[in-house]
Motif scaffolding. Structure first.
Motif, short mmCIF file in Angstrom:
data_model
loop_
_atom_site.label_atom_id
_atom_site.label_comp_id
_atom_site.label_asym_id
_atom_site.label_seq_id
_atom_site.Cartn_x
_atom_site.Cartn_y
_atom_site.Cartn_z
N MET A 1 3.39 17.50 25.58
CA MET A 1 1.99 17.46 25.10
C MET A 1 1.98 17.03 23.64
SD MET A 1 -0.83 20.54 24.96
CE MET A 1 -0.80 20.75 26.73
N SER A 2 1.05 16.14 23.31
CA SER A 2 0.99 15.68 21.93
C SER A 2 0.49 16.80 21.02
CB SER A 2 0.05 14.47 21.82
OG SER A 2 -1.29 14.87 22.10
N THR A 3 0.75 16.58 19.74
CA THR A 3 0.30 17.58 18.75
C THR A 3 -1.20 17.72 18.78
OG1 THR A 3 2.19 17.06 17.33
CG2 THR A 3 0.33 18.18 16.30
N LEU A 4 -1.92 16.62 18.95
CA LEU A 4 -3.38 16.66 18.97
C LEU A 4 -3.88 17.47 20.15
CD1 LEU A 4 -6.04 15.67 17.78
CD2 LEU A 4 -5.85 13.60 19.20
N ASP A 7 -3.29 21.21 19.53
CA ASP A 7 -4.26 21.81 18.59
C ASP A 7 -5.59 22.06 19.27
OD1 ASP A 7 -2.47 21.93 16.53
OD2 ASP A 7 -3.15 20.09 15.53
N ARG A 8 -6.03 21.12 20.13
CA ARG A 8 -7.29 21.31 20.83
C ARG A 8 -7.21 22.53 21.76
NH1 ARG A 8 -8.38 14.94 22.33
NH2 ARG A 8 -9.37 14.36 20.33
N ALA A 9 -6.07 22.67 22.44
CA ALA A 9 -5.91 23.82 23.33
C ALA A 9 -5.88 25.12 22.53
CB ALA A 9 -4.61 23.65 24.12
N ARG A 10 -5.21 25.07 21.37
CA ARG A 10 -5.14 26.27 20.53
C ARG A 10 -6.51 26.66 19.99
NH1 ARG A 10 -3.54 31.17 19.61
NH2 ARG A 10 -3.24 31.68 17.40
N LEU A 11 -7.30 25.65 19.61
CA LEU A 11 -8.64 25.91 19.09
C LEU A 11 -9.53 26.53 20.17
CD1 LEU A 11 -10.66 25.68 16.78
CD2 LEU A 11 -11.18 23.36 17.56
N ASP A 13 -8.54 28.30 22.67
CA ASP A 13 -8.07 29.68 22.87
C ASP A 13 -8.59 30.62 21.79
OD1 ASP A 13 -6.34 31.67 24.18
OD2 ASP A 13 -5.16 31.55 22.33
N LEU A 14 -8.57 30.14 20.54
CA LEU A 14 -9.08 30.97 19.44
C LEU A 14 -10.57 31.21 19.58
CD1 LEU A 14 -7.08 29.42 16.43
CD2 LEU A 14 -6.77 31.69 17.43
N ASP A 15 -11.30 30.18 19.96
CA ASP A 15 -12.75 30.35 20.16
C ASP A 15 -13.03 31.38 21.23
OD1 ASP A 15 -13.40 28.55 18.20
OD2 ASP A 15 -13.63 26.84 19.56
N ALA A 16 -12.22 31.36 22.30
CA ALA A 16 -12.41 32.34 23.37
C ALA A 16 -12.14 33.75 22.87
CB ALA A 16 -11.48 31.99 24.55
N GLN A 17 -11.09 33.90 22.03
CA GLN A 17 -10.78 35.23 21.48
C GLN A 17 -11.90 35.71 20.56
OE1 GLN A 17 -6.75 35.92 20.00
NE2 GLN A 17 -6.07 34.05 21.05
N ILE A 18 -12.42 34.76 19.77
CA ILE A 18 -13.51 35.12 18.85
C ILE A 18 -14.73 35.56 19.63
CG2 ILE A 18 -15.16 34.14 17.19
CD1 ILE A 18 -12.84 32.42 16.11
N LEU A 19 -15.02 34.85 20.72
CA LEU A 19 -16.17 35.21 21.54
C LEU A 19 -15.99 36.61 22.12
CD1 LEU A 19 -18.86 34.38 22.79
CD2 LEU A 19 -17.59 33.33 24.69
N ASP A 20 -14.78 36.89 22.61
CA ASP A 20 -14.51 38.23 23.14
C ASP A 20 -14.69 39.30 22.07
OD1 ASP A 20 -13.96 37.27 25.65
OD2 ASP A 20 -11.78 37.20 25.37
N LEU A 21 -14.18 39.03 20.84
CA LEU A 21 -14.31 40.00 19.75
C LEU A 21 -15.77 40.20 19.36
CD1 LEU A 21 -11.27 38.99 17.50
CD2 LEU A 21 -11.51 41.08 18.85
N GLU A 22 -16.53 39.10 19.36
CA GLU A 22 -17.95 39.21 19.00
C GLU A 22 -18.69 40.04 20.04
OE1 GLU A 22 -19.16 35.17 18.58
OE2 GLU A 22 -18.69 35.12 16.42
N ARG A 23 -18.34 39.86 21.34
CA ARG A 23 -18.96 40.69 22.37
C ARG A 23 -18.58 42.15 22.17
NH1 ARG A 23 -17.37 36.57 27.29
NH2 ARG A 23 -19.16 35.14 27.08
#
Length: 348
Positions: A1-4, A7-11, A13-23
């Motif tokens: 998998m390319s670096t780009l 990074d998109r996959a990591r972003l 994943d982080l957004d999903a974690q943030i959404l869970d924390l906000e809930r």
């Protein structure tokens, strides 16, 4: 998998974690709100007390007046004003909390002591004042400012204690002191005189060293006098003016000479304490018919002094109720008890 792509996959994943924390945060806030509302309606029992009772508790929290609480810290009235809004409001309108002011803490910068002094003077309103001044010579300009502030409240002075304070500074304090009852001066300044003659209620005085030579006082009205680290030559002239004394403490720094032993009659003296160099020899000075308590501090007191003591008691015609011989050798206790069989004799 390319670096780009990584990074998109990591972003994502982080957004999903943030959404869970906000809930989760939203759920916790929902749970918090009713708890907060219940606590907001709760009144602490201590805050239900009438202000008059809270005020009495505050006053008993401090050292008994005229002793001084610290300007800051756990035992200071400033602590009471920092607990909550209700307590602060009560503390600031209770003059009795701010009427005993000690300017003697070297840990507090002098400039801040001046600031706190002005605050306390304001908060004490019209209450009588107990003041302790110690070594205020660091900043002459600020000291002058402080003295001026104190003098403006001079009619309220009830107790004044001064350590290591130039008598030239005290000259600025000269004037009527209608409430002054207790005065203590500890100084070695022999170059300036100061008067406390306009103090009609003054009854208790403590003078150390040079103060006995430089201070003018209404001697006749005093009932309690302590002369500490004093030369015997200055005692008799003072004592001959203090005919109403009830309590007297004399601490000599020199041996009494024959010329110092001038007769002094103190008809109301109830207790006498002698300390220093051969203090018992000064007993020849006194005629004290009302004396009940005699204390002598002398590590070298021995049975050879018994005739001096008995002659003193006979001359005065007093009936001792307590004879305390502090620092004396308890091995001689038998001889003193025998000489004074009707008087309790204690060795310490």
């Amino acid at each position: 998998m390319s670096t780009l792509a990584a990074d998109r996959a990591r972003l994502a994943d982080l957004d999903a974690q943030i959404l869970d924390l906000e809930r989760s945060l939203s759920a916790l806030r929902s749970q918090r709100q009713p708890v907060f509302e219940r606590l907001s309606t709760y009144t602490y029992p201590v805050l239900t007390l009438p202000n008059e009772i809270t005020t009495e508790i505050f006053i008993h929290f401090l050292p008994n007046y005229p002793s001084w609480p610290p300007l800051t810290g756990p035992d200071s009235p400033t602590l009471l004003a920092q607990i909550c809004r209700e307590w602060r409001g009560i503390a600031l309108v209770t003059p009795a909390l701010w009427r005993a002011i000690s300017l003697s803490d070297p840990r507090i910068p002098f400039e801040h002591q001046v600031h706190l002094c002005n605050l306390w003077l304001s908060r004490s309103r019209c209450s009588p004042l107990s003041l302790e001044l110690c070594g205020l010579t660091i900043d002459p300009l600020r000291t002058t400012e402080l003295v001026s502030a104190l003098v403006s409240h001079r009619p309220r002075w009830e107790r004044l204690v001064v350590y290591d304070f130039s008598l030239s500074r005290l000259l600025a304090m000269d004037g009527p002191m209608p409430l002054l009852r207790t005065l203590e001066l500890y100084t070695d300044d022999r170059h300036n005189g100061v008067s406390f003659l306009e103090a009609p209620l003054l009854r208790t005085v403590v003078l150390w060293d040079a103060a006995t030579e430089t201070v003018a006082l209404p001697w006749a009205q005093l009932t309690s006098l302590t002369l500490s680290h004093v030369s015997p030559q200055y005692c008799a002239p003072i004592l001959r003016q203090t005919s109403n004394l009830v309590h007297c403490v004399l601490d000599f720094r020199d041996y009494p000479e024959a010329a110092d032993l001038l007769d002094v009659t103190l008809p109301y003296l109830h207790s006498l304490t002698l300390d220093g160099s051969n203090p018992e020899e000064y007993l020849e000075t006194f005629i004290v018919p009302a004396l009940r308590n005699l204390q002598i501090l002398n590590a070298y007191l021995e049975p050879g002094y018994i005739p001096t003591l008995t002659a003193f008691v006979t001359k005065s015609g007093c009936k001792l109720q307590n004879l305390r011989l502090q620092y004396a050798d308890s091995a001689f206790e038998f001889y003193f008890r025998k000489a004074f069989p009707s008087t309790p004799v204690s060795f310490e």
